[in-house]
Design a protein around this motif. Sequence first.
Motif, PDB file in Angstrom:
ATOM      1  N   TYR A 211      27.043  38.274 -17.813  1.00 24.53           N
ATOM      2  CA  TYR A 211      28.195  38.427 -16.940  1.00 24.53           C
ATOM      3  C   TYR A 211      29.447  38.009 -17.707  1.00 24.53           C
ATOM      4  CZ  TYR A 211      24.645  38.701 -13.317  1.00 24.53           C
ATOM      5  OH  TYR A 211      23.562  39.084 -12.563  1.00 24.53           O
TER       6      TYR A 211
ATOM      7  N   ARG B  61      31.750  40.199 -13.959  1.00 15.13           N
ATOM      8  CA  ARG B  61      31.115  41.521 -13.886  1.00 15.13           C
ATOM      9  C   ARG B  61      29.831  41.512 -14.706  1.00 15.13           C
ATOM     10  NH1 ARG B  61      36.588  43.211 -14.548  1.00 15.13           N
ATOM     11  NH2 ARG B  61      37.390  44.322 -12.699  1.00 15.13           N
ATOM     12  N   ARG B  62      28.841  42.216 -14.187  1.00 16.45           N
ATOM     13  CA  ARG B  62      27.575  42.317 -14.894  1.00 16.45           C
ATOM     14  C   ARG B  62      27.666  43.390 -15.966  1.00 16.45           C
ATOM     15  NH1 ARG B  62      21.432  42.390 -12.504  1.00 16.45           N
ATOM     16  NH2 ARG B  62      20.385  43.110 -14.409  1.00 16.45           N
TER      17      ARG B  62
ATOM     18  N   GLU C 170      26.814  39.214  -7.054  1.00 15.65           N
ATOM     19  CA  GLU C 170      27.410  40.210  -7.939  1.00 15.65           C
ATOM     20  C   GLU C 170      28.502  41.013  -7.247  1.00 15.65           C
ATOM     21  OE1 GLU C 170      24.220  42.543  -9.436  1.00 15.65           O
ATOM     22  OE2 GLU C 170      23.622  41.092 -10.977  1.00 15.65           O
TER      23      GLU C 170
ATOM     24  N   GLN D 190      33.139  39.012  -7.280  1.00 16.78           N
ATOM     25  CA  GLN D 190      33.573  38.839  -8.664  1.00 16.78           C
ATOM     26  C   GLN D 190      34.342  37.542  -8.868  1.00 16.78           C
ATOM     27  OE1 GLN D 190      35.860  42.114 -10.155  1.00 16.78           O
ATOM     28  NE2 GLN D 190      36.396  41.093 -12.069  1.00 16.78           N
TER      29      GLN D 190
END
Length: 367
Positions: free
Chosen positions: A45, A49-50, A172, A175
């Motif tokens: 991450y 954000r992944r 997720e 953010q």
Amino acid sequence: MVRRVGQRVRLSAVVDRLLGRRVPGQREPEPRRANPDAVVDCAVYVDGRREPGRPHYADAYARSRRARDGFVWLGLHEPDPTVMAAVGRTFGLDDLTVEQALADGHRPTVRRDGDVTLLVLRTAGYVEHAELTDTSEVIDTGDVMVLLGDRFAITVRHGAAGALTCVRADVEQRQAVLAQGPWAVAYAVCDRMVDLYLEVAGHVERDLERIEEAVFARDRSADIQHIYQLKREVVEFKRAVQPLQAPLRSLLDQRPDNPPRGLHRWFVDVDARLTRAVERVAAYDDLLNSILQSRLAQLAVDQNNDMRKIAAWAAIAATQTGIAGIYGMNFAVMPELQWRYGYPAALGLMALAAFTLHRLFRRSGWL
């Protein structure tokens, strides 16, 4: 001329590397082994954000250290010693932490070993059942360990209850929270566990209502073993919920190794809901004690009533036995033996005595 040929060869090698071609004479790189079965998910991450893909945790940790605001979240479920030892070597965990991650049944706590923070929570899940018996499993418990470092968060879960897949999916979508770093994972796990506590508490409350109705119903169908079994399950639930208060409140102190200020208000909300859960579980325990004492008192009253009925019938039978014994002595001088109506009179006296005693015992409530 030789210099130009060498330059062309080096240029060709560079192009081959960029295009992914194998350079002649270059050793083929060893393929990375697949993720072990214990790995539920692993992701990097950056800024909340992944990153795409599901890399091996060693590659993910290396990528997170190269990113400015990146960290890796590795999720494990009941890892074996080999897997946990490899994870420990990759993330720099000490032997004691690795050993504790392999065992379950830990008490909720927060411990710091250098740059690594260990947070232990108990999981809870409600087991659906058609009716409560003396062997019913009402609450299924396990535990989850959260290991937090500078660039990583490792969750190790034991038991069937408390799956963290939905936790990852939910956080997720947030953010701003996930951008706070590895402590965002700790918050998400704590938030999910407290939600489970409140959910299980709601189911237990309905079981308590059914038990209470059965205890105070006219037929009193509740068995004392069922009440005791539910109390055992509530005590197990209480041991999972109540000890978390002190570790969670220690995270609210303004210390450098505690959660960042951006997560402080979120942990305050979790602590408030945990207090509600603890109060509800404590109330259920007290209510079960009251129900259990009430049922024991009912049993004592029922036994007392039975003893009074037995004593009343024994008194009636003793009266008949006494009269029959007197007339069965067969003494020579007994006027009633020569009386024509002596036998019917004796039977009538016995019936009258039995009827009189029965009426007296019924009036006093013994029969």
